[in-house]
Enzyme design. Sequence first.
Site, short mmCIF file in Angstrom:
data_model
loop_
_atom_site.label_atom_id
_atom_site.label_comp_id
_atom_site.label_asym_id
_atom_site.label_seq_id
_atom_site.Cartn_x
_atom_site.Cartn_y
_atom_site.Cartn_z
N GLN A 49 -8.30 -3.25 -2.57
CA GLN A 49 -9.22 -4.21 -1.96
C GLN A 49 -8.84 -5.64 -2.35
O GLN A 49 -8.90 -6.54 -1.52
CB GLN A 49 -10.66 -3.91 -2.39
CG GLN A 49 -11.67 -4.86 -1.75
CD GLN A 49 -13.07 -4.70 -2.32
OE1 GLN A 49 -13.27 -4.12 -3.38
NE2 GLN A 49 -14.03 -5.24 -1.61
N HIS A 50 -8.44 -5.84 -3.59
CA HIS A 50 -8.13 -7.19 -4.07
C HIS A 50 -6.69 -7.37 -4.51
O HIS A 50 -6.24 -8.50 -4.68
CB HIS A 50 -9.05 -7.54 -5.26
CG HIS A 50 -10.48 -7.61 -4.90
ND1 HIS A 50 -11.02 -8.63 -4.14
CD2 HIS A 50 -11.52 -6.77 -5.18
CE1 HIS A 50 -12.31 -8.42 -3.97
NE2 HIS A 50 -12.64 -7.30 -4.59
#
Length: 152
Positions: A49-50
């Site tokens: 996600q990051h």
Amino acid sequence: MSEALTGAAFKQQLRQGVPKIGIFLNSHSPTVAEQLAHSGYDWLLVDTQHGPMGYESLSGMLAGIANGGAKSLVRVGGFSDRAGIQQALDMGGDGVLVPYINTADEARQAVSCCRYPTAGTRSVYFPQRSMNRAGLLGYAGAANANTIVALQ
């Protein structure tokens, strides 16, 4: 280290209150992932996600984590990230962490993407890395019980 544990046994230990120590990985290095997996962690979470990793480096990272004996989790984009959930599990991830869960329906959608029919809507494709050891029937037959689904 939980090297010999199935996903089902790992989840059962969590339910019984057995502590499991792990770490989030934001590096895209399969080498770092494998080194950490050999360091005694119970689980490693690859944060797609990051983090900067694409599917190619994620595949190498999951292979390295499996080689090191830790359980592998992949943080995906959310409950509607069916492609990310599917890729994480197909590449051999032991489970996923699904963020942005705000309703019971979103939780059901996330879990459905992780389970094969009739319990869910996960699609089947062979060959894929997750099936390397047990083959299609061996993997798919136990996947609903063994896949770790964490909701955030």
